[in-house]
Design a protein around this motif. Structure first.
Motif, PDB file in Angstrom:
ATOM      1  N   HIS A  47       0.829  -1.210   0.000  1.00 22.12           N
ATOM      2  CA  HIS A  47       0.000   0.000   0.000  1.00 22.12           C
ATOM      3  C   HIS A  47       0.870   1.269   0.000  1.00 22.12           C
ATOM      4  N   PHE A  52      -0.892   4.919   0.270  1.00 21.04           N
ATOM      5  CA  PHE A  52      -2.167   4.539   0.887  1.00 21.04           C
ATOM      6  C   PHE A  52      -1.931   4.405   2.381  1.00 21.04           C
ATOM      7  N   GLN A  56      -7.122   5.474   5.550  1.00 15.96           N
ATOM      8  CA  GLN A  56      -7.930   5.431   4.327  1.00 15.96           C
ATOM      9  C   GLN A  56      -8.606   4.058   4.146  1.00 15.96           C
ATOM     10  N   VAL A  78      -7.006   2.606  -7.071  1.00 13.71           N
ATOM     11  CA  VAL A  78      -5.836   3.508  -6.916  1.00 13.71           C
ATOM     12  C   VAL A  78      -5.353   4.030  -8.266  1.00 13.71           C
TER      13      VAL A  78
END
Lengths: 255, 494
Positions: A47, A52, A56, A78
């Protein structure tokens, strides 16, 4: 039907997650719908390549495996992390992260998880998200969950570093994968030192393992400098490593 | 470690120094000894030559005077022995010219009681000339060359000196003695004031009346010229002196020796130290400078050894002239010293050349050796590539057509051999390592694959794959049905 591809390595630190993230991004840039599942529950990390953060994530793979949500609930698009001007109209990139919460990690490690449910989840993802490729970023080493995840894949990509420990571990992994009748096993050599010997290295590795080498990625200080702070192929588009990754992606499409 | 770069030039230089030095030492020491021993011999040789020449010089005057006096005695002259008659003059010119082919520095003079004088001179001082004078006609002296006399040509010079031969000492003494005499040294009235000593002999007629006096001059100037032409060793001197201790001629420059119109200088007043000291020693040993016998002297002056030979010059009339030759030992040794200096200079030059040649040779020889050393050192440390292993330089050296070239070739072959062996060894090591790894790997695989865990895993994997196939198949069928339903609805809609 989308392809399920497992990317694995015998040891940690081979650059597996990095390669997985970059390959997925390059495929999405080429117009494919691509999903990444971080099955490295013990030490999740992919991530980070997409910037990320934990806050989130509402649901992760951990929640799905514990039956607390559907797999689609844990899927996050993404695509917007990629440069929009370069991406093809149809290209999409989804990330199914593993939880970064220590409690979640510990619980899964203690209780284990149902690989059958994971298998169903893979299939559901491919179907619901209309994925061309679902790439599994595995936990390194030999474990039941990993081997079973690989066993249901359409292809297994083994990442290795050119050192004695990795050679031996990869050989074991390769043999076990064969015994598990995993189809289409391929190799990627990362952090190779001597540029001049790449052809010889490729020949020797292919001869030793009886499997094709998709590509050899040279050791690069630039990669180390970037760390896991982003996708290398986006920040270093003319770099040698990006060139090799693009070649690997080209081979990927033929899997 | 002594480098060959130093050893070679040093060796060459030492070799030359040893060979040239030993030869020079032997020859110099031998010559030094010989020089001292032969100084006397050299002196004898020089003296005998000079003595002979001087005797010839003096005797010539006697011989000429006597011969011409004898001939004139038999010669009938008309007109009261007119010696200036052209016939007589021409006859004498012919005779003197003929005689001058045999002897140089020849002069003869005829003087008669009438005051006539005829002088013929074939000396080296000038042209062959004839001088005529008659006191009855004023006594002026007319000078002709042999060639222009009697050819109605004017004389080349006329000296208005009122010359009367009858007033000359030699004339008067010859009459007194009525035979051959030698006059003292005096300036010549006819020959420009040169110092001369005349030999004279009167010629009488049948009635014992004087017909003429025949004379010939001994010219000190020509003796001086002869002595100066001698090549004596350096710092050596020869000189002629009379019984009164006056210097007559010497090998020294004319400023020291007497010259025309000057009076004779005493030996004791000579500025030349060699002449001065030699004269003192001679006089001291003999009590006089009127010598009667030959003598040899060796003495030290200013730190040098002088060998002196002194002897009276033999002549018919006992002129009382003496010859002395002084030879300096240093003159002989100086030549040797110059030889030594030359030898030393030559040796130095040869040594420099030897060092340069040695440096060049050693550099030329060492270069391939240094390369070989570097190569051997690299091999010792298993360094088989440039720059540690100078393989390119070795290849260049191997092209040389000499022992170094062959040695370089051997080295290159050796390096190839070592490289081949290394490669083989590496392959064997790799193989061995592989085998070791292989055996470990196989053992690990067997352990895992034989475990109940793995057997169970295989079953699970198979079941999962079957399940996935089923799901895929179901999804596929469902997809197809959905497609068909969609199609039917579409048809119905239509």
């Amino acid at each position: 039907m989308g392809k399920l591809i497992a990317i694995h390595s015998f040891r940690g630190g081979t650059g597996k997650s990095n390669i997985t993230g970059n390959i997925a991004a390059l495929l999405a840039l080429d117009g494919y719908r691509v999903g990444i599942v971080d099955t490295d529950i013990q030490s999740p990390g992919i991530h980070a390549l997409f910037n990320f953060s934990a806050d989130q994530i509402r649901f992760s793979l951990n929640e799905y495996l514990l039956g607390q949500c559907g797999i689609s609930d844990a899927a996050y698009e993404v695509t917007d992390r990629l440069p929009l001007q370069d991406i093809s109209h149809h290209g999409h990139l989804f990330l199914i992260p593993a939880s970064m919460k220590t409690g979640d990690i510990t619980r899964i490690l203690q209780e284990g998880y149902d690989v059958g449910r994971l298998n169903i989840g893979f299939q559901e993802l491919i179907q619901k998200m209309k994925l061309d490729f679902l790439i599994i970023d595995t936990h390194p080493g030999i474990s039941e969950e990993t081997l079973l995840s690989a066993a249901v894949s359409d292809a297994l990509i083994l990442i290795l570093r050119p050192d004695r420990q990795d050679y031996q571990g990869t050989a074991i992994m390769m043999e076990l994968a064969k015994q598990l009748r995993i189809p289409n096993i391929q190799l990627i050599i990362n952090k190779a030192l001597n540029h001049k010997d790449f052809t010889t290295l490729k020949q020797r590795v292919e001869l030793t393992y009886g499997a094709p080498v998709l590509g050899i990625i040279p050791l690069s200080d630039d990669v180390a400098a970037l760390g896991s702070g982003g996708l290398f192929c986006l920040s270093h588009q003319q770099h040698e490593m990006t060139r090799v990754l693009k070649n690997i992606v080209a081979e990927f499409k033929e899997l | 470690m002594k480098s060959i770069r130093i050893i070679f030039p040093t060796l060459f230089a030492l070799l030359i120094l040893l060979s040239v030095g030993s030869v020079a030492f032997i020859s110099i020491s031998t010559q030094m000894k010989e020089a001292k021993e032969t100084a006397g011999v050299i002196l004898d040789l020089v003296v005998s030559d000079v003595e002979a020449e001087l005797q010839n010089h003096l005797n010539l005057a006697y011989e000429l005077t006597h011969v011409y006096a004898q001939e004139i005695g038999a010669y009938h002259l008309t007109n009261n022995d007119d010696i200036l008659s052209p016939d007589f003059v021409n006859t004498m010119i012919k005779a003197v010219r003929s005689d001058s082919q045999i002897a140089r520095n020849l002069n003869i003079t005829f003087s008669n009681p009438n005051g006539q004088n005829l002088s013929l001179d074939s000396s080296d001082h000038g042209q062959q000339i004839v001088r005529l004078s008659d006191i009855r006609k004023g006594g002026e002296v007319k000078t002709f060359t042999y060639d222009n006399y009697g050819k109605k040509q004017p004389p080349i010079s006329i000296d208005k000196i009122h010359y009367d031969p009858r007033s000359e000492i030699f004339y008067q003494r010859a009459l007194e003695e009525r035979g051959m005499i030698t006059g003292g040294i005096k300036p010549s009235a006819l020959a420009g004031g040169r110092l001369i000593a005349s030999v004279a002999e009167p010629v009488f007629g049948h009635n014992n009346q004087l017909r003429m006096v025949v004379s010939s001059d001994i010219d000190l100037d020509s003796i001086q010229t002869y002595l100066q032409s001698l090549h004596l060793p350096e710092h050596s001197t020869g000189f002629l002196f009379n019984r009164h201790g006056k210097l007559l001629a010497s090998t020294l420059p004319s400023a020291v020796a007497p010259s025309k119109n000057t009076s004779l200088i005493s030996l004791h007043d000579q500025p030349d130290t060699i002449i001065h000291s030699a004269a003192q020693l001679i006089e001291k040993r003999n009590g006089t400078l009127d010598l009667t016998k030959t003598d040899r002297l060796t003495y030290q002056q200013d730190g040098q050894t002088l060998y002196t030979y002194v002897a009276p010059v033999k002549n018919r009339f006992h002129l009382g002239w003496n010859l002395a030759i002084v030879i300096s030992e240093s003159g002989l040794i100086d030549n040797l010293r110059k030889g030594i200096e030359m030898t030393a200079l030559l040796t130095f030059a040869l040594i420099i050349i030897a060092i340069l040649v040695g440096l060049f040779l050693s550099s030329w020889m060492i270069k391939p050796i240094v390369t070989l050393h570097k190569a051997a050192s690299a091999l010792e440390h298993d360094q088989l590539t440039e720059p540690q292993l100078p393989i390119n330089q070795l290849v260049r050296d191997s092209a040389k057509p000499n022992e170094f070239g062959r040695l370089a070739q051997v080295f290159i072959r050796m390096i190839d051999e070592i490289r081949t062996r290394n490669d083989l060894m590496q392959i064997q090591l790799d193989r061995l390592r592989h085998e070791v790894v292989d055996s470990e790997t196989q053992s690990e695989i067997k352990r895992i694959s034989d475990s109940p865990f793995f057997k169970d895993l295989k079953d699970k994997a198979e079941a999962l794959r079957a399940s996935r196939r089923m799901v895929i198949s179901r999804d596929h069928d469902s997809g197809l049905r959905n497609d068909e339903t969609t199609s039917e609805h579409t048809s119905k809609d239509r």
